[in-house]
Scaffold this motif. Sequence first.
Motif, PDB file in Angstrom:
ATOM      1  N   ARG A 146       3.416  10.369  -9.686  1.00 24.70           N
ATOM      2  CA  ARG A 146       2.890  10.442 -11.051  1.00 24.70           C
ATOM      3  C   ARG A 146       2.339  11.835 -11.331  1.00 24.70           C
ATOM      4  NH1 ARG A 146      -0.563   4.998 -10.909  1.00 24.70           N
ATOM      5  NH2 ARG A 146       1.121   3.558 -11.319  1.00 24.70           N
ATOM      6  N   PRO A 147       2.479  12.279 -12.587  1.00 27.77           N
ATOM      7  CA  PRO A 147       1.904  13.585 -12.926  1.00 27.77           C
ATOM      8  C   PRO A 147       0.378  13.557 -12.975  1.00 27.77           C
ATOM      9  CG  PRO A 147       3.123  12.661 -14.790  1.00 27.77           C
ATOM     10  CD  PRO A 147       3.289  11.727 -13.649  1.00 27.77           C
ATOM     11  N   LYS A 148      -0.207  12.426 -13.333  1.00 27.76           N
ATOM     12  CA  LYS A 148      -1.665  12.305 -13.382  1.00 27.76           C
ATOM     13  C   LYS A 148      -2.106  11.260 -12.376  1.00 27.76           C
ATOM     14  CE  LYS A 148      -2.155  13.534 -18.213  1.00 27.76           C
ATOM     15  NZ  LYS A 148      -2.656  13.124 -19.509  1.00 27.76           N
ATOM     16  N   PHE A 149      -3.174  11.563 -11.682  1.00 32.97           N
ATOM     17  CA  PHE A 149      -3.689  10.624 -10.691  1.00 32.97           C
ATOM     18  C   PHE A 149      -4.424   9.477 -11.369  1.00 32.97           C
ATOM     19  CE2 PHE A 149      -3.700  14.542  -7.952  1.00 32.97           C
ATOM     20  CZ  PHE A 149      -2.657  14.126  -7.151  1.00 32.97           C
ATOM     21  N   LYS A 150      -4.202   8.262 -10.872  1.00 30.33           N
ATOM     22  CA  LYS A 150      -4.888   7.091 -11.385  1.00 30.33           C
ATOM     23  C   LYS A 150      -5.715   6.405 -10.301  1.00 30.33           C
ATOM     24  CE  LYS A 150      -1.813   6.070 -15.155  1.00 30.33           C
ATOM     25  NZ  LYS A 150      -1.153   5.044 -15.925  1.00 30.33           N
ATOM     26  N   MET A 151      -5.932   7.114  -9.219  1.00 29.12           N
ATOM     27  CA  MET A 151      -6.705   6.505  -8.142  1.00 29.12           C
ATOM     28  C   MET A 151      -8.193   6.568  -8.454  1.00 29.12           C
ATOM     29  SD  MET A 151      -6.339   9.206  -5.066  1.00 29.12           S
ATOM     30  CE  MET A 151      -5.561  10.738  -5.491  1.00 29.12           C
ATOM     31  N   SER A 152      -8.911   5.664  -7.836  1.00 33.83           N
ATOM     32  CA  SER A 152     -10.366   5.632  -7.986  1.00 33.83           C
ATOM     33  C   SER A 152     -10.972   5.497  -6.584  1.00 33.83           C
ATOM     34  CB  SER A 152     -10.791   4.474  -8.879  1.00 33.83           C
ATOM     35  OG  SER A 152     -10.226   3.269  -8.411  1.00 33.83           O
ATOM     36  N   PRO A 153     -11.105   6.599  -5.862  1.00 32.37           N
ATOM     37  CA  PRO A 153     -11.566   6.534  -4.475  1.00 32.37           C
ATOM     38  C   PRO A 153     -13.025   6.117  -4.382  1.00 32.37           C
ATOM     39  CG  PRO A 153     -11.342   8.817  -5.172  1.00 32.37           C
ATOM     40  CD  PRO A 153     -10.836   7.971  -6.296  1.00 32.37           C
ATOM     41  N   GLY A 154     -13.360   5.514  -3.241  1.00 29.61           N
ATOM     42  CA  GLY A 154     -14.727   5.084  -3.008  1.00 29.61           C
ATOM     43  C   GLY A 154     -14.933   4.672  -1.565  1.00 29.61           C
ATOM     44  N   ILE A 155     -16.187   4.521  -1.201  1.00 32.71           N
ATOM     45  CA  ILE A 155     -16.555   4.123   0.158  1.00 32.71           C
ATOM     46  C   ILE A 155     -17.292   2.790   0.085  1.00 32.71           C
ATOM     47  CG2 ILE A 155     -17.917   4.722   2.191  1.00 32.71           C
ATOM     48  CD1 ILE A 155     -17.407   7.649   1.493  1.00 32.71           C
ATOM     49  N   VAL A 156     -16.938   1.883   1.002  1.00 32.90           N
ATOM     50  CA  VAL A 156     -17.517   0.555   1.047  1.00 32.90           C
ATOM     51  C   VAL A 156     -18.154   0.332   2.409  1.00 32.90           C
ATOM     52  CG1 VAL A 156     -16.961  -1.903   1.029  1.00 32.90           C
ATOM     53  CG2 VAL A 156     -15.812  -0.383  -0.525  1.00 32.90           C
ATOM     54  N   ALA A 157     -19.331  -0.273   2.419  1.00 32.98           N
ATOM     55  CA  ALA A 157     -19.946  -0.730   3.662  1.00 32.98           C
ATOM     56  C   ALA A 157     -19.583  -2.202   3.814  1.00 32.98           C
ATOM     57  CB  ALA A 157     -21.453  -0.544   3.629  1.00 32.98           C
ATOM     58  N   PHE A 158     -18.684  -2.489   4.739  1.00 31.86           N
ATOM     59  CA  PHE A 158     -18.170  -3.836   4.939  1.00 31.86           C
ATOM     60  C   PHE A 158     -18.923  -4.504   6.088  1.00 31.86           C
ATOM     61  CE2 PHE A 158     -14.989  -6.611   7.093  1.00 31.86           C
ATOM     62  CZ  PHE A 158     -14.911  -7.577   6.117  1.00 31.86           C
ATOM     63  N   GLU A 159     -19.651  -5.581   5.772  1.00 28.09           N
ATOM     64  CA  GLU A 159     -20.364  -6.332   6.804  1.00 28.09           C
ATOM     65  C   GLU A 159     -19.406  -7.382   7.364  1.00 28.09           C
ATOM     66  OE1 GLU A 159     -24.486  -8.834   7.505  1.00 28.09           O
ATOM     67  OE2 GLU A 159     -23.917  -8.243   5.478  1.00 28.09           O
ATOM     68  N   HIS A 160     -19.010  -7.201   8.592  1.00 26.62           N
ATOM     69  CA  HIS A 160     -18.008  -8.078   9.193  1.00 26.62           C
ATOM     70  C   HIS A 160     -18.645  -9.250   9.928  1.00 26.62           C
ATOM     71  CE1 HIS A 160     -18.868  -6.491  13.188  1.00 26.62           C
ATOM     72  NE2 HIS A 160     -18.932  -5.294  12.624  1.00 26.62           N
ATOM     73  N   ARG A 161     -17.805 -10.219  10.313  1.00 27.78           N
ATOM     74  CA  ARG A 161     -18.238 -11.407  11.042  1.00 27.78           C
ATOM     75  C   ARG A 161     -17.739 -11.405  12.480  1.00 27.78           C
ATOM     76  NH1 ARG A 161     -15.427 -15.669   7.381  1.00 27.78           N
ATOM     77  NH2 ARG A 161     -13.894 -14.035   7.496  1.00 27.78           N
TER      78      ARG A 161
ATOM     79  N   ALA B 103       0.830  -1.206   0.000  1.00 26.58           N
ATOM     80  CA  ALA B 103       0.000   0.000   0.000  1.00 26.58           C
ATOM     81  C   ALA B 103       0.871   1.266   0.000  1.00 26.58           C
ATOM     82  CB  ALA B 103      -0.924   0.005   1.202  1.00 26.58           C
ATOM     83  N   ASN B 104       1.977   1.254   0.720  1.00 28.38           N
ATOM     84  CA  ASN B 104       2.888   2.394   0.713  1.00 28.38           C
ATOM     85  C   ASN B 104       3.474   2.632  -0.665  1.00 28.38           C
ATOM     86  OD1 ASN B 104       3.202   3.746   3.282  1.00 28.38           O
ATOM     87  ND2 ASN B 104       3.862   1.762   4.075  1.00 28.38           N
ATOM     88  N   ILE B 105       3.826   1.565  -1.354  1.00 27.74           N
ATOM     89  CA  ILE B 105       4.370   1.695  -2.710  1.00 27.74           C
ATOM     90  C   ILE B 105       3.307   2.269  -3.644  1.00 27.74           C
ATOM     91  CG2 ILE B 105       5.179   0.377  -4.709  1.00 27.74           C
ATOM     92  CD1 ILE B 105       6.644  -1.446  -2.667  1.00 27.74           C
ATOM     93  N   ASP B 106       2.065   1.792  -3.529  1.00 26.59           N
ATOM     94  CA  ASP B 106       0.981   2.308  -4.372  1.00 26.59           C
ATOM     95  C   ASP B 106       0.733   3.791  -4.132  1.00 26.59           C
ATOM     96  OD1 ASP B 106       0.626  -0.189  -5.472  1.00 26.59           O
ATOM     97  OD2 ASP B 106      -1.086  -0.706  -4.188  1.00 26.59           O
ATOM     98  N   VAL B 107       0.713   4.203  -2.881  1.00 24.69           N
ATOM     99  CA  VAL B 107       0.474   5.617  -2.561  1.00 24.69           C
ATOM    100  C   VAL B 107       1.657   6.467  -3.026  1.00 24.69           C
ATOM    101  CG1 VAL B 107       0.177   7.263  -0.664  1.00 24.69           C
ATOM    102  CG2 VAL B 107      -1.116   5.134  -0.676  1.00 24.69           C
ATOM    103  N   THR B 108       2.876   5.975  -2.860  1.00 25.69           N
ATOM    104  CA  THR B 108       4.063   6.713  -3.310  1.00 25.69           C
ATOM    105  C   THR B 108       4.053   6.889  -4.823  1.00 25.69           C
ATOM    106  OG1 THR B 108       5.312   5.822  -1.459  1.00 25.69           O
ATOM    107  CG2 THR B 108       6.574   6.767  -3.264  1.00 25.69           C
ATOM    108  N   ARG B 109       3.711   5.827  -5.551  1.00 24.12           N
ATOM    109  CA  ARG B 109       3.600   5.939  -7.013  1.00 24.12           C
ATOM    110  C   ARG B 109       2.568   6.988  -7.405  1.00 24.12           C
ATOM    111  NH1 ARG B 109       3.069  -0.188  -8.591  1.00 24.12           N
ATOM    112  NH2 ARG B 109       5.210  -0.812  -8.331  1.00 24.12           N
ATOM    113  N   GLU B 110       1.459   6.988  -6.683  1.00 21.74           N
ATOM    114  CA  GLU B 110       0.385   7.948  -6.985  1.00 21.74           C
ATOM    115  C   GLU B 110       0.857   9.383  -6.777  1.00 21.74           C
ATOM    116  OE1 GLU B 110      -3.026   8.662  -8.644  1.00 21.74           O
ATOM    117  OE2 GLU B 110      -2.572   6.614  -8.092  1.00 21.74           O
TER     118      GLU B 110
END
Length: 150
Positions: A73-88, A63-70
């Motif tokens: 980079r001159p252009k952002f390639k992230m696709s942010p979003g929110i998830v409702a995670f139903e846990h056990r 995850a650190n490598i992914d964020v550092t790459r982002e």
Amino acid sequence: MSLVWVALTGHLNYTNFLFGFALGFFILWILTRFGSSEDKQYFYRVPKILLFILFFFYDMIKANIDVTREILRPKFKMSPGIVAFEHRLKTDFEITMLVNVIALTPGTMVLKISDDRKYIFIHSLYLKDKEKFIERLRNGLESKLIEIIR
């Protein structure tokens, strides 16, 4: 037993501490070989904890490598979003541990826990496929955490 070993040798360093841990682990294993299954639970839990730590560090480094790459980079390639995670998870302690592990991973942030405590709302910077994200979280962090705690 690790601390006793360090105190007996008089040298406080990682190598000596880890040797004391391994020695204590071996001694306890010999002493509980013929004990009940409850006595042997320690020997199943410790390797699972170590594997969880390795899994979490791998996930965090990735995850650190992914964020550092982002960032670089001159252009952002992230696709942010929110998830409702139903846990056990069953207890507040288990929920707290999962929330802390998710929060420590770069690119993810826990926004809220539902009032009925069945859902965790998670923001992710890289959410291309919600189902894949939920499956990875359920089969990765959550299942490994349940193995350790229960």
